[in-house]
Design a protein around this motif. Structure first.
Motif, PDB file in Angstrom:
ATOM      1  N   CYS A   1      35.678  42.610 -34.850  1.00 32.26           N
ATOM      2  CA  CYS A   1      35.004  44.219 -33.247  1.00 32.26           C
ATOM      3  C   CYS A   1      36.065  43.594 -32.715  1.00 32.26           C
ATOM      4  CB  CYS A   1      33.927  43.467 -32.801  1.00 32.26           C
ATOM      5  SG  CYS A   1      33.499  44.490 -31.047  1.00 32.26           S
ATOM      6  N   CYS A   2      36.533  42.154 -32.663  1.00 25.49           N
ATOM      7  CA  CYS A   2      37.942  41.912 -31.866  1.00 25.49           C
ATOM      8  C   CYS A   2      39.072  43.042 -32.284  1.00 25.49           C
ATOM      9  CB  CYS A   2      37.968  40.841 -32.228  1.00 25.49           C
ATOM     10  SG  CYS A   2      39.325  40.560 -30.611  1.00 25.49           S
ATOM     11  N   LEU A   3      39.090  42.559 -33.923  1.00 19.31           N
ATOM     12  CA  LEU A   3      39.970  43.191 -34.433  1.00 19.31           C
ATOM     13  C   LEU A   3      40.432  44.959 -34.231  1.00 19.31           C
ATOM     14  CD1 LEU A   3      39.728  41.630 -38.079  1.00 19.31           C
ATOM     15  CD2 LEU A   3      41.900  41.491 -36.414  1.00 19.31           C
ATOM     16  N   ALA A   4      38.676  46.001 -33.996  1.00 18.04           N
ATOM     17  CA  ALA A   4      39.315  47.331 -34.121  1.00 18.04           C
ATOM     18  C   ALA A   4      39.513  47.041 -32.276  1.00 18.04           C
ATOM     19  CB  ALA A   4      37.408  47.708 -34.009  1.00 18.04           C
ATOM     20  N   HIS A   5      39.029  46.431 -31.939  1.00 17.76           N
ATOM     21  CA  HIS A   5      39.737  46.699 -30.693  1.00 17.76           C
ATOM     22  C   HIS A   5      41.460  46.043 -30.457  1.00 17.76           C
ATOM     23  CE1 HIS A   5      36.519  46.961 -27.585  1.00 17.76           C
ATOM     24  NE2 HIS A   5      35.929  46.197 -28.598  1.00 17.76           N
TER      25      HIS A   5
ATOM     26  N   ALA B   1      45.858  39.413 -24.953  1.00 15.03           N
ATOM     27  CA  ALA B   1      44.743  38.237 -24.813  1.00 15.03           C
ATOM     28  C   ALA B   1      43.908  38.386 -26.086  1.00 15.03           C
ATOM     29  CB  ALA B   1      43.671  38.964 -23.296  1.00 15.03           C
ATOM     30  N   TYR B   2      44.097  39.904 -26.552  1.00 16.49           N
ATOM     31  CA  TYR B   2      43.256  40.311 -28.140  1.00 16.49           C
ATOM     32  C   TYR B   2      43.897  38.988 -28.809  1.00 16.49           C
ATOM     33  CZ  TYR B   2      40.415  43.111 -26.792  1.00 16.49           C
ATOM     34  OH  TYR B   2      39.663  44.103 -26.050  1.00 16.49           O
ATOM     35  N   CYS B   3      45.267  38.775 -28.809  1.00 20.55           N
ATOM     36  CA  CYS B   3      46.134  37.647 -29.745  1.00 20.55           C
ATOM     37  C   CYS B   3      44.846  36.431 -29.490  1.00 20.55           C
ATOM     38  CB  CYS B   3      47.716  37.989 -29.211  1.00 20.55           C
ATOM     39  SG  CYS B   3      48.283  38.604 -29.808  1.00 20.55           S
ATOM     40  N   ALA B   4      44.632  35.735 -28.220  1.00 17.88           N
ATOM     41  CA  ALA B   4      44.234  34.639 -27.724  1.00 17.88           C
ATOM     42  C   ALA B   4      43.050  34.874 -28.509  1.00 17.88           C
ATOM     43  CB  ALA B   4      44.396  34.462 -26.326  1.00 17.88           C
ATOM     44  N   ALA B   5      42.385  35.756 -28.683  1.00 20.45           N
ATOM     45  CA  ALA B   5      40.736  35.632 -28.741  1.00 20.45           C
ATOM     46  C   ALA B   5      40.570  35.487 -30.126  1.00 20.45           C
ATOM     47  CB  ALA B   5      40.169  37.041 -28.064  1.00 20.45           C
ATOM     48  N   LEU B   6      41.896  36.297 -31.008  1.00 21.81           N
ATOM     49  CA  LEU B   6      42.010  36.649 -32.532  1.00 21.81           C
ATOM     50  C   LEU B   6      42.649  34.999 -33.304  1.00 21.81           C
ATOM     51  CD1 LEU B   6      43.425  39.496 -33.625  1.00 21.81           C
ATOM     52  CD2 LEU B   6      41.198  39.054 -33.993  1.00 21.81           C
TER      53      LEU B   6
ATOM     54  N   GLY C   1      38.810  30.645 -21.968  1.00 21.45           N
ATOM     55  CA  GLY C   1      39.318  31.204 -20.964  1.00 21.45           C
ATOM     56  C   GLY C   1      39.841  32.520 -21.352  1.00 21.45           C
ATOM     57  N   CYS C   2      40.550  32.944 -22.156  1.00 21.95           N
ATOM     58  CA  CYS C   2      40.383  34.659 -22.826  1.00 21.95           C
ATOM     59  C   CYS C   2      39.120  35.706 -22.982  1.00 21.95           C
ATOM     60  CB  CYS C   2      40.887  34.311 -24.840  1.00 21.95           C
ATOM     61  SG  CYS C   2      40.549  33.463 -25.487  1.00 21.95           S
ATOM     62  N   PHE C   3      38.166  34.406 -23.346  1.00 23.21           N
ATOM     63  CA  PHE C   3      36.935  35.231 -23.305  1.00 23.21           C
ATOM     64  C   PHE C   3      35.767  35.615 -22.723  1.00 23.21           C
ATOM     65  CE2 PHE C   3      36.948  33.165 -27.469  1.00 23.21           C
ATOM     66  CZ  PHE C   3      37.571  34.269 -27.873  1.00 23.21           C
ATOM     67  N   TYR C   4      36.742  35.261 -20.977  1.00 22.98           N
ATOM     68  CA  TYR C   4      36.088  35.649 -19.403  1.00 22.98           C
ATOM     69  C   TYR C   4      37.239  36.174 -18.610  1.00 22.98           C
ATOM     70  CZ  TYR C   4      32.525  32.319 -21.541  1.00 22.98           C
ATOM     71  OH  TYR C   4      31.566  31.840 -22.915  1.00 22.98           O
ATOM     72  N   GLY C   5      38.786  36.891 -19.655  1.00 26.59           N
ATOM     73  CA  GLY C   5      39.066  37.460 -19.091  1.00 26.59           C
ATOM     74  C   GLY C   5      39.483  39.299 -19.135  1.00 26.59           C
ATOM     75  N   ARG C   6      40.519  39.608 -19.790  1.00 31.08           N
ATOM     76  CA  ARG C   6      40.682  40.691 -19.832  1.00 31.08           C
ATOM     77  C   ARG C   6      39.547  41.248 -21.953  1.00 31.08           C
ATOM     78  NH1 ARG C   6      44.988  42.600 -17.497  1.00 31.08           N
ATOM     79  NH2 ARG C   6      46.259  41.530 -16.698  1.00 31.08           N
ATOM     80  N   CYS C   7      39.240  40.199 -22.124  1.00 29.00           N
ATOM     81  CA  CYS C   7      38.507  39.843 -23.927  1.00 29.00           C
ATOM     82  C   CYS C   7      36.492  39.991 -23.266  1.00 29.00           C
ATOM     83  CB  CYS C   7      38.564  39.258 -24.944  1.00 29.00           C
ATOM     84  SG  CYS C   7      40.602  40.209 -25.193  1.00 29.00           S
ATOM     85  N   LEU C   8      36.518  40.125 -21.797  1.00 29.81           N
ATOM     86  CA  LEU C   8      34.958  39.600 -21.792  1.00 29.81           C
ATOM     87  C   LEU C   8      33.846  40.371 -22.639  1.00 29.81           C
ATOM     88  CD1 LEU C   8      33.306  38.076 -19.917  1.00 29.81           C
ATOM     89  CD2 LEU C   8      33.522  39.617 -18.019  1.00 29.81           C
TER      90      LEU C   8
END
Length: 528
Positions: A80-84, A112-117, A161-168
């Motif tokens: 799902c994160c990759l799809a975003h 943000a998605y780089c940090a999440a990945l 933190g990345c999961f509660y900012g832009r990637c929330l």
């Protein structure tokens, strides 16, 4: 599902965008180029990992008809994160030459998605350790090898933190993201004002003036959320979750909820009860009142009924009714009472064992009362850390037995009794049922346990790893709640997020003296 097209799209888009922005020579161009290079690397590393999990995760399904477990959930979340990331990369490729293209906003989204990945890759590495040690069908590693402690120790060093900012909430439907953002903004604003004002609406009012900066700066919101989950104690979470208990908010919720014929707050004195044994009704057993930690004390409950039924207007029940502000116990119902209902629902609220009451859960319970046509008794059990385990279990079991003994006062014959609860309340549903079986009294005919806490001890599982990106109850917060409730009994880690299909209830077995604390009961659930 074949993920190769997803990775191929990511690689092609990342290479094309990186090549374009490398020629720009601007600061935003350098950030774009670095972000797309990172995306390309994340995709290259994730593809074999996800392919490896996809070959093995079916071994941990409960059965062929139930294709779900924590490993599957981890893989799906990474996809799902990759799809975003692919969607955002495609948007950048299509609009990068437009004069209306917002370079700063879009590069921040990509970063943000780089940090999440990056964090998801770390989670998959931890899950790989579990996968290598777990037997097929067992989602927890052997307790003697120390792997749980190692995995949880490494997990605690990760950044969320990345999961509660832009990637929330990226892993959920888009319709729920505004709600999650509102909760997150409210939480961090409340946290900033927590030690400056009095409790309750004083903090809430101050939070309104500081919420704007967290709404417009997702990175600041994510960093503050991470700080709160790591540093603040259980009393902060108790205060935040109890905002719904304030008179103003409770009154607003009451006005918008379904109107019911009966809504009574009850106080039951701590007196021994005599109940017949289920196997031989001619023999009775004495149910002692709760005594753990604070000694005998009254039990508080709330009776809800859509229709007024026989017994609910009795003098005996009125003697147990306690005043609750200006709210009258009887609502719109007019006319003679109806006969007792054959059904009775006993409800235990959620709140991580540390917060909330039946009043904050009352709005949806009113709807249940109308739809079920049966009385509902919601129990206000004592809360941790002031009243740790086993006080809540003692009070809930006593309330259940009292309801069986006094069902006529509640407007029911108790021919069919169901227990219902969410999170911590789900745990109490299960443990009350187990204790009823151990004592030998009438067991409930049904249990509705929503995302229950079923393992209150230190153990790692793939679904617990997913709490790193849980937008409502991260593992650190969950551990504070369970530690406040269980203390040294349950350990400092516990309760995981939903997903694993083979959880263990631990505390219930130990307290009831039923032996093995590792009996298999169902979902490893979540708390809150």
């Amino acid at each position: 599902m074949d993920a190769r097209p997803l990775f191929q799209s990511l690689q092609a888009l990342a290479e094309d965008n990186a090549s374009f922005f490398q020629r720009s020579g601007t600061e935003s161009g350098r950030r774009f180029a670095a972000a797309f290079a990172a995306l390309r690397e994340h995709g290259r590393r994730l593809e074999p990992a996800l392919r490896h999990f996809a070959r093995l995760y079916h071994r941990f399904d409960l059965d062929e008809a139930t294709p779900g477990n924590g490993y599957r959930s981890l893989v799906q979340t990474a996809r799902c994160c990759l799809a975003h990331a692919v969607h955002k990369s495609r948007y950048v490729a299509a609009h990068r030459r437009s004069v209306f293209f917002r370079a700063g906003h879009n590069v921040a989204e990509l970063e943000a998605y780089c940090a999440a990945l990056a964090q998801l890759r770390a989670l998959l590495c931890l899950a790989q350790r579990l996968l290598a040690h777990n037997r097929p069908g067992c989602l927890f590693p052997p307790e003697e090898d120390g792997l749980s402690e190692l995995v949880l120790r490494e997990y605690s060093t990760m950044h969320n933190g990345c999961f509660y900012g832009r990637c929330l909430g990226f892993q959920f439907a888009p319709s729920i993201r505004p709600f999650l953002q509102t909760i997150a903004i409210g939480l961090v604003s409340f946290g900033e004002n927590y030690k400056r004002n009095d409790m309750g609406l004083g903090v809430a009012a101050g939070s309104l003036f500081t919420s704007g900066k967290f709404a417009i700066d997702p990175e600041l919101r994510g960093d503050e959320f991470e700080r709160l989950t790591q540093n603040l104690d259980v009393h902060f979470w108790k205060s935040f979750w109890n905002l719904t208990e304030t008179e103003l908010l409770a009154s607003v919720a009451s006005m918008t909820a379904t109107q019911v014929g009966v809504c009574r707050a009850l106080t039951v004195p701590p007196e021994p009860l005599e109940l017949p044994l289920a196997a031989d009704p001619s023999v009775t057993v004495t149910i002692a009142p709760p005594v753990a930690h604070t000694g005998p004390g009254p039990i508080h409950m709330r009776l809800l009924s859509y229709q007024l039924r026989e017994g609910q207007d009795s003098a005996a029940l009125s003697a147990l009714t306690r005043a609750e502000g200006p709210r009258a116990p009887l609502r719109w119902w007019r006319g003679p009472p109806l006969p007792p209902s054959p059904a009775l629902l006993v409800h235990f609220h959620g709140g991580g064992f540390v917060a909330q009451t039946s009043r904050s859960h009352e709005p949806y319970l009113r709807g249940w009362a109308r739809e079920l046509g049966a009385p509902i008794l919601s129990v206000d059990y004592a809360l941790a850390p002031e009243a740790p385990f086993p006080r809540a279990l003692e009070e809930c079991f006593y309330a259940y037995c009292w309801a069986l003994r006094n069902c006529r006062l509640l407007g029911s014959t108790a021919q069919r009794v169901c227990l219902a609860g969410d999170s911590a309340g789900g745990n109490l549903c299960l443990t009350v049922s187990m204790r009823a079986a151990a004592v030998g009294v009438q067991a409930p005919d049904g249990i509705m346990a929503a995302y229950p806490v079923t393992l209150v001890q230190a153990a790692a599982s793939p679904s617990r790893l997913l709490t790193l990106l849980d937008p409502l109850l991260p593992l650190g917060v969950l551990c504070k709640c369970l530690s406040a409730y269980a203390g040294g009994v349950g350990g400092s880690w516990g309760g995981g997020g939903g997903g694993d299909t083979h959880g263990r209830l631990g505390l219930g077995y130990r307290y009831l003296g039923l032996g093995d604390t590792r009996g298999w009961l169902g979902d490893d659930g979540g708390a809150g």
